[in-house]
Design a protein around this motif. Structure first.
Motif, mmCIF file in Angstrom:
data_model
loop_
_atom_site.group_PDB
_atom_site.id
_atom_site.type_symbol
_atom_site.label_atom_id
_atom_site.label_comp_id
_atom_site.label_asym_id
_atom_site.label_seq_id
_atom_site.Cartn_x
_atom_site.Cartn_y
_atom_site.Cartn_z
ATOM 1 N N LEU A 16 0.821 -1.204 0.000
ATOM 2 C CA LEU A 16 0.000 0.000 0.000
ATOM 3 C C LEU A 16 0.863 1.264 0.000
ATOM 4 C CD1 LEU A 16 -2.888 -0.866 2.498
ATOM 5 C CD2 LEU A 16 -3.047 -0.593 0.032
ATOM 6 N N ILE A 17 1.945 1.254 0.767
ATOM 7 C CA ILE A 17 2.829 2.430 0.814
ATOM 8 C C ILE A 17 3.469 2.677 -0.546
ATOM 9 C CG2 ILE A 17 4.952 3.342 1.808
ATOM 10 C CD1 ILE A 17 4.225 1.984 4.425
ATOM 11 N N ALA A 18 3.952 1.595 -1.186
ATOM 12 C CA ALA A 18 4.562 1.740 -2.509
ATOM 13 C C ALA A 18 3.547 2.265 -3.523
ATOM 14 C CB ALA A 18 5.133 0.399 -2.976
ATOM 15 N N ALA A 19 2.321 1.746 -3.464
ATOM 16 C CA ALA A 19 1.283 2.214 -4.385
ATOM 17 C C ALA A 19 0.918 3.668 -4.119
ATOM 18 C CB ALA A 19 0.045 1.328 -4.259
ATOM 19 N N SER A 20 0.881 4.046 -2.838
ATOM 20 C CA SER A 20 0.543 5.431 -2.505
ATOM 21 C C SER A 20 1.620 6.396 -2.986
ATOM 22 C CB SER A 20 0.331 5.573 -0.991
ATOM 23 O OG SER A 20 1.553 5.368 -0.283
ATOM 24 N N ILE A 21 2.894 5.984 -2.907
ATOM 25 C CA ILE A 21 3.981 6.838 -3.412
ATOM 26 C C ILE A 21 3.825 7.062 -4.913
ATOM 27 C CG2 ILE A 21 6.476 6.951 -3.814
ATOM 28 C CD1 ILE A 21 6.867 5.481 -1.172
ATOM 29 N N PHE A 22 3.528 5.973 -5.630
ATOM 30 C CA PHE A 22 3.357 6.078 -7.084
ATOM 31 C C PHE A 22 2.203 7.011 -7.427
ATOM 32 C CE2 PHE A 22 1.215 4.571 -10.944
ATOM 33 C CZ PHE A 22 2.242 4.731 -11.869
ATOM 34 N N VAL A 23 1.061 6.818 -6.774
ATOM 35 C CA VAL A 23 -0.102 7.657 -7.052
ATOM 36 C C VAL A 23 0.167 9.108 -6.663
ATOM 37 C CG1 VAL A 23 -2.505 8.096 -6.406
ATOM 38 C CG2 VAL A 23 -1.745 5.767 -6.857
ATOM 39 N N PHE A 24 0.860 9.311 -5.538
ATOM 40 C CA PHE A 24 1.161 10.671 -5.079
ATOM 41 C C PHE A 24 2.022 11.410 -6.104
ATOM 42 C CE2 PHE A 24 3.653 13.799 -2.717
ATOM 43 C CZ PHE A 24 2.662 14.451 -1.993
ATOM 44 N N VAL A 25 3.040 10.739 -6.607
ATOM 45 C CA VAL A 25 3.936 11.373 -7.578
ATOM 46 C C VAL A 25 3.202 11.663 -8.878
ATOM 47 C CG1 VAL A 25 6.009 11.052 -8.971
ATOM 48 C CG2 VAL A 25 6.015 10.355 -6.573
ATOM 49 N N VAL A 26 2.465 10.675 -9.392
ATOM 50 C CA VAL A 26 1.745 10.860 -10.653
ATOM 51 C C VAL A 26 0.698 11.961 -10.529
ATOM 52 C CG1 VAL A 26 0.168 9.767 -12.285
ATOM 53 C CG2 VAL A 26 2.139 8.499 -11.440
ATOM 54 N N ALA A 27 -0.069 11.942 -9.434
ATOM 55 C CA ALA A 27 -1.108 12.949 -9.247
ATOM 56 C C ALA A 27 -0.512 14.339 -9.061
ATOM 57 C CB ALA A 27 -1.981 12.585 -8.050
ATOM 58 N N SER A 28 0.627 14.415 -8.386
ATOM 59 C CA SER A 28 1.256 15.718 -8.139
ATOM 60 C C SER A 28 1.756 16.347 -9.434
ATOM 61 C CB SER A 28 2.410 15.561 -7.145
ATOM 62 O OG SER A 28 1.936 15.112 -5.887
ATOM 63 N N PHE A 29 2.270 15.521 -10.344
ATOM 64 C CA PHE A 29 2.806 16.046 -11.596
ATOM 65 C C PHE A 29 1.742 16.164 -12.687
ATOM 66 C CE2 PHE A 29 6.844 14.638 -9.721
ATOM 67 C CZ PHE A 29 7.640 15.746 -9.984
ATOM 68 N N SER A 30 0.541 15.629 -12.426
ATOM 69 C CA SER A 30 -0.506 15.701 -13.446
ATOM 70 C C SER A 30 -1.183 17.062 -13.496
ATOM 71 C CB SER A 30 -1.562 14.619 -13.185
ATOM 72 O OG SER A 30 -2.213 14.855 -11.945
ATOM 73 N N GLY A 31 -1.030 17.852 -12.458
ATOM 74 C CA GLY A 31 -1.630 19.174 -12.463
ATOM 75 C C GLY A 31 -1.730 19.750 -11.068
ATOM 76 N N ASN A 32 -1.815 21.052 -11.004
ATOM 77 C CA ASN A 32 -1.898 21.774 -9.739
ATOM 78 C C ASN A 32 -3.284 22.386 -9.612
ATOM 79 O OD1 ASN A 32 -1.654 23.571 -7.556
ATOM 80 N ND2 ASN A 32 0.497 23.971 -8.011
ATOM 81 N N PRO A 33 -4.000 22.101 -8.518
ATOM 82 C CA PRO A 33 -5.353 22.680 -8.382
ATOM 83 C C PRO A 33 -5.347 24.206 -8.333
ATOM 84 C CG PRO A 33 -4.631 21.649 -6.318
ATOM 85 C CD PRO A 33 -3.655 21.241 -7.374
ATOM 86 N N ILE A 34 -4.217 24.795 -7.984
ATOM 87 C CA ILE A 34 -4.130 26.263 -7.953
ATOM 88 C C ILE A 34 -4.185 26.833 -9.365
ATOM 89 C CG2 ILE A 34 -2.782 28.216 -7.101
ATOM 90 C CD1 ILE A 34 -3.903 26.417 -4.940
ATOM 91 N N ASP A 35 -3.795 26.026 -10.365
ATOM 92 C CA ASP A 35 -3.833 26.501 -11.746
ATOM 93 C C ASP A 35 -5.249 26.875 -12.171
ATOM 94 O OD1 ASP A 35 -1.141 26.043 -11.832
ATOM 95 O OD2 ASP A 35 -1.302 24.109 -12.853
ATOM 96 N N ASP A 36 -6.238 26.172 -11.660
ATOM 97 C CA ASP A 36 -7.627 26.497 -12.004
ATOM 98 C C ASP A 36 -8.013 27.871 -11.477
ATOM 99 O OD1 ASP A 36 -7.860 24.013 -13.190
ATOM 100 O OD2 ASP A 36 -8.654 23.053 -11.382
ATOM 101 N N MET A 37 -7.472 28.239 -10.318
ATOM 102 C CA MET A 37 -7.768 29.554 -9.758
ATOM 103 C C MET A 37 -7.121 30.650 -10.600
ATOM 104 S SD MET A 37 -7.191 28.573 -5.723
ATOM 105 C CE MET A 37 -7.806 30.139 -5.121
ATOM 106 N N GLU A 38 -5.945 30.366 -11.140
ATOM 107 C CA GLU A 38 -5.257 31.353 -11.971
ATOM 108 C C GLU A 38 -5.962 31.550 -13.310
ATOM 109 O OE1 GLU A 38 -1.245 30.106 -12.404
ATOM 110 O OE2 GLU A 38 -0.797 30.160 -10.257
ATOM 111 N N ALA A 39 -6.641 30.473 -13.791
ATOM 112 C CA ALA A 39 -7.273 30.539 -15.111
ATOM 113 C C ALA A 39 -8.642 31.211 -15.078
ATOM 114 C CB ALA A 39 -7.398 29.131 -15.687
ATOM 115 N N ARG A 40 -9.158 31.533 -13.892
ATOM 116 C CA ARG A 40 -10.472 32.156 -13.820
ATOM 117 C C ARG A 40 -10.450 33.579 -14.358
ATOM 118 N NH1 ARG A 40 -12.213 30.339 -7.643
ATOM 119 N NH2 ARG A 40 -12.080 28.063 -7.989
#
Length: 328
Positions: A16-40
């Protein structure tokens, strides 16, 4: 056997820890939620974006963010902050897990029963009309995409309700919007009514493959030496089938059921989306849409734990089905 189950559960923690690291890295590099605020339009003020980034921990290095998330989860049971301030990730996971588990459990139970019945009958009546009939139904269910089957059932339910002028099949939601005002029996019937079509959809796409496994396993056992010996000893046909053949033939089905639990959760994602259920499936899609890393990690942790527990249960069933199997 209890010690074995505990060891298997502990072994699942590094996975589970190894899977969580993978998901954390992929999700972090897939986009930043703050970018949506900048695009408004107009854009959100810089100070507000900085405060939101600080609340979510996005102003810290990637490794530190993951370590903080893991530490808060282990020490305090805190899944972290969601991109939606009003959402408590732990509460959401608990509520939605119950919605999905009741669907998955009932669908798996029905699929196993149908697979055992059809598989055994097909094996016993090999190359008969019964065998060909179950084979046709199984391949038909295998060939239908899960989302299309769910849509067909939903449209059929809507059409039947319109033709009869009454609410026989529920096609939207996992419960009525007035569910909390019902009495105990009303709540049970309300939940059961909303489960009919989604359960049928998930059961059919699951049962088809399992029935073929059961047929193959049953044929192999029926042609084994010890079954022929049991018959030659004069044992009753029913006793040979149930006590000697079926118990052994259920072992491969228990294995494939445990392996497919992850796929069943995947099917639940599609089914819940079609029928607009508030379960783990829609929660996953909402988390991806919001780029909510902490919600994704919580979903992965809970789903992974469910998969590990089901695999342990399947391993323990081996000893029940075959007394020769023992766990030291």
């Amino acid at each position: 056997m209890i010690a074995y189950a505990v060891r298997r559960l502990l072994i699942g923690i590094p996975v589970l820890i190894a899977a969580s690291i993978f998901v954390f890295v992929v999700a972090s590099f897939s986009g930043n939620p703050i970018d949506d605020m900048e695009a408004r339009n107009p854009p959100v003020p810089l100070e507000t974006r900085q405060l939101e980034a600080h609340r979510l921990g996005l102003d810290k290095p990637l490794v530190e963010r993951y370590v903080n998330w893991l530490g808060n989860l282990v020490l305090h049971g805190d899944f972290g902050q969601s991109t939606e301030k009003t959402i408590n990730i732990g509460d959401q996971l608990g509520d939605r897990l119950w919605v999905t588990l009741r669907l998955v459990f009932v669908a798996m139970l029905l699929a196993v029963l149908l697979a055992v019945i059809s598989g055994v009958l097909s094996a016993v009546k090999q190359y008969s009309k019964i065998d060909y009939g179950f084979t046709f139904v199984g391949f038909l269910a295998l060939s239908i995409p899960s989302f299309w089957l769910a849509l067909l059932l939903k449209e059929a339910g809507v059409a039947y309700n319109q033709s009869t002028g009454s609410q026989v099949f529920y096609t939207l939601g996992d419960q009525d919007y007035n569910h909390d005002t019902f009495d105990t029996w009303g709540k049970i019937t309300d939940i059961a009514g909303h489960m009919v079509l989604p359960t049928i959809s998930l059961t059919l796409i699951t049962y088809a493959a399992w029935s073929r496994y059961q047929r193959s396993a049953m044929l192999e056992v029926l042609n084994s030496d010890y079954v022929r010996l049991a018959r030659s000893k004069g044992l009753r046909r029913r006793q040979v089938m149930i006590r000697h053949a079926l118990r052994t033939a259920l072992i491969p089905l228990a294995t494939i059921t445990a392996v497919d639990i992850g796929g069943i959760f995947g099917g639940a994602v599609i089914t819940e989306t079609v029928f607009n259920w508030s379960g783990m499936g829609t929660y996953l899609l909402e988390s991806v849409t919001r780029r909510d890393v902490n919600s994704l990690l919580g979903w992965l942790l809970v789903s992974g734990l469910v998969v590990i527990v089901f695999n342990i249960i399947a391993d323990l069933l081996y000893a029940v089905l075959d007394p020769r199997i023992r766990y030291e």
